[in-house]
Design a protein around this motif. Structure first.
Motif, mmCIF file in Angstrom:
data_model
loop_
_atom_site.group_PDB
_atom_site.id
_atom_site.type_symbol
_atom_site.label_atom_id
_atom_site.label_comp_id
_atom_site.label_asym_id
_atom_site.label_seq_id
_atom_site.Cartn_x
_atom_site.Cartn_y
_atom_site.Cartn_z
ATOM 1 N N ASP A 1 -37.886 -2.616 1.365
ATOM 2 C CA ASP A 1 -37.796 -3.932 0.880
ATOM 3 C C ASP A 1 -37.132 -3.894 -0.493
ATOM 4 O O ASP A 1 -36.034 -4.861 -0.732
ATOM 5 C CB ASP A 1 -38.752 -4.658 0.862
ATOM 6 N N ALA B 1 -35.114 -4.875 6.524
ATOM 7 C CA ALA B 1 -35.045 -4.685 4.985
ATOM 8 C C ALA B 1 -33.537 -5.342 4.544
ATOM 9 O O ALA B 1 -33.607 -5.449 3.242
ATOM 10 C CB ALA B 1 -34.903 -3.167 4.833
ATOM 11 N N ARG C 1 -42.557 0.361 3.892
ATOM 12 C CA ARG C 1 -41.671 -0.801 4.085
ATOM 13 C C ARG C 1 -41.427 -1.428 2.652
ATOM 14 O O ARG C 1 -40.439 -1.966 2.597
ATOM 15 C CB ARG C 1 -42.896 -1.584 4.920
ATOM 16 N N GLU C 2 -42.354 -1.231 1.859
ATOM 17 C CA GLU C 2 -42.040 -1.507 0.334
ATOM 18 C C GLU C 2 -40.965 -1.013 -0.349
ATOM 19 O O GLU C 2 -39.775 -1.640 -0.817
ATOM 20 C CB GLU C 2 -43.180 -1.283 -0.695
#
Ligand code: GUN
Ligand code: ZN
Length: 452
Positions: free
Chosen positions: A213, A258, A209-210
């Protein structure tokens, strides 16, 4: 200035949504004038010949000249591993792909493959591509250096994977290193000459996820950058993405969250999509790269071209070889597979629809139609010169063209070309490509066939 004389075909409109004869522009005897790297003038030979009587001219008799082909999804580091045996996506990545791509830590090696890859594209008439690299920034530098030498329009970017367990530790990056390296590469290469940068999370399963993002953050900081990735290719992959991102409603929603889905975002494959996902892609004006050769080779599935090109949920579509999962460098061979993927779903892909996807459709799917994709003056002089009967099979087929040479009406000439061009769509490959021009320069010519 210089000029090229011959038969020309390009598109003024999308034949999926128009009468095909209105969508095409066919000049059986045309003249294209090149000034520097751009097209300066284009029209019928008899109307332009006097005006340009003094400039040098290449005359291609019995050939069909088109805008260069556009490959919207391809992996340059996989050049050497094309045709790897026997696996579907996740096993194929683990067994063949990551071990090969690890070699691209070595910049000298990366550069040698980049040169070989670009020459292979040119040999196949492809003049623009959207290209995956590796997690190693030096593999991106090597690629753009090779492109800059040729003044060729390529979109590429650092290809991130930071999820543990997905790729070997030596291959993985981190969300932070991906962000910092991408920023540095964007500053160095984006819009420098004809180079264009794509923020490239390899696929949702490969990214945390990071990292996704961070892609959204980069797109916010560099809104003119492209975004390139894979989506909904393989059933096992899709199930694992659902597990990894329980908060997302489907694969597309991982990217939506995102903040990267919109114009200039390309999803490679997009095979297993709900009607709702087609609807959301259509509304967002993002694009899909249709990669039939790869989808057949890895046994991934049949892309629903009729849904993407429907009136209800129109999505921008280009063609991708997806080489090395795709088993060719040739957009003509991709068209052969596209025809069969459509046929398996009781759909027809006409030669004009196919060649539109290969040229102006591909350009539009990358939002590059102001620069490439047709023969309008002001665009770059990126051209492919096709020999429609380079093999015994195609030559015999052309000899028996039902629209004989004795009739010379425009309709008759066009029908004759359509028949031979369809033969090329189904049976063509690099033998069909007599010459390729990039930015007005002749960068490939088939051995043994001198320019007339
Ligand atoms: N998904 C993630 N990486 C890849 C790749 O290299 N090729 C294909 N076809 N799909 C992928
Ligand atoms: Zn791919």
């Amino acid at each position: 200035m210089k000029a090229i004389r011959g038969a020309f075909l390009d598109f003024l409109h999308d034949p999926f949504y128009r009468d095909e004869q209105d969508a095409i522009r066919y000049l059986p005897d045309g003249l294209l004038v090149i000034d520097g790297d751009k097209i300066a003038d284009f029209g019928r030979y008899d109307q332009l010949a006097d005006k340009y009587a003094d400039i040098a001219m290449d005359h291609y008799a019995n050939r069909l000249i088109m805008p260069g082909f556009v490959d919207t999804h391809v992996h340059y580091p996989q050049t050497e591993m094309i045709a790897a045996y026997g696996e579907q996506l996740l096993e194929w990545l683990e067994k063949y792909t990551f071990p090969t791509e690890l070699k691209f830590q070595d910049k000298t090696y990366a550069r040698s493959v980049a040169d070989r890859f670009l020459n292979m594209l040119l040999m196949n008439g492809t003049t623009t591509a959207q290209v995956f690299t590796t997690t190693f920034p030096q593999s991106v530098d090597a690629f753009f250096e090779a492109c800059s030498e040729r003044n060729i329009c390529m979109i590429a970017g650092l290809t991130g994977i930071d999820r543990e367990g997905l790729a070997p530790a030596e291959y993985r990056d981190t969300a932070d290193s991906f962000y910092t390296n991408s920023k540095d590469l964007i500053e160095r290469w984006h819009m420098k000459g004809r180079n264009k940068y794509a923020i490239t999370p390899r696929f949702a399963l490969g990214s945390t996820r990071e990292q996704l993002d961070r892609c959204g953050q980069l797109k916010g900081e560099y809104p003119t950058a492209w975004v390139n990735t894979h989506m909904s290719e393989n059933h096992k992959e899709i199930a694992q993405v659902a597990e990894a991102f329980p908060e997302a409603s489907d694969y597309l929603n991982v990217y939506e969250r995102a903040g990267i889905v919109g114009p200039k975002f390309t999803a490679g494959h997009a095979i297993h999509l709900s009607d709702d996902a087609f609807q959301r892609m259509s509304a967002s004006k993002c694009s899909i790269s249709f990669c039939p050769s790869s989808n057949l080779y890895l046994g991934s599935g049949l892309f629903m071209i009729h849904k993407a090109k429907s009136l209800e949920t129109p999505v921008l579509v280009g063609l991708g070889t997806d080489m090395g999962a795709g088993d060719c460098f040739s957009i003509l061979r991709v068209l052969n597979d596209a025809y069969k993927v459509a046929a398996l779903q009781s759909q027809k892909l006409s030669v004009f629809k196919g060649l539109y996807l290969a040229t102006l459709g591909g350009a539009k799917s990358l939002m590059l139609e102001d620069e490439i994709g047709s023969l309008d003056p002001g665009k770059y002089a990126d051209l492919v010169v096709l020999d429609l009967s380079p093999t015994p099979a195609l030559a015999f087929r052309a000899q028996n063209n039902p629209f004989g040479k004795d009739q010379t009406s425009e309709e008759h000439q066009c029908a004759r070309m359509e028949h031979d061009a369809f033969g090329t769509m189904m049976l063509g490959d690099e033998r069909s490509v007599e010459a390729t021009y990039v930015s007005g320069q002749l960068l490939h010519r088939k051995t043994g066939t001198p320019v007339h």
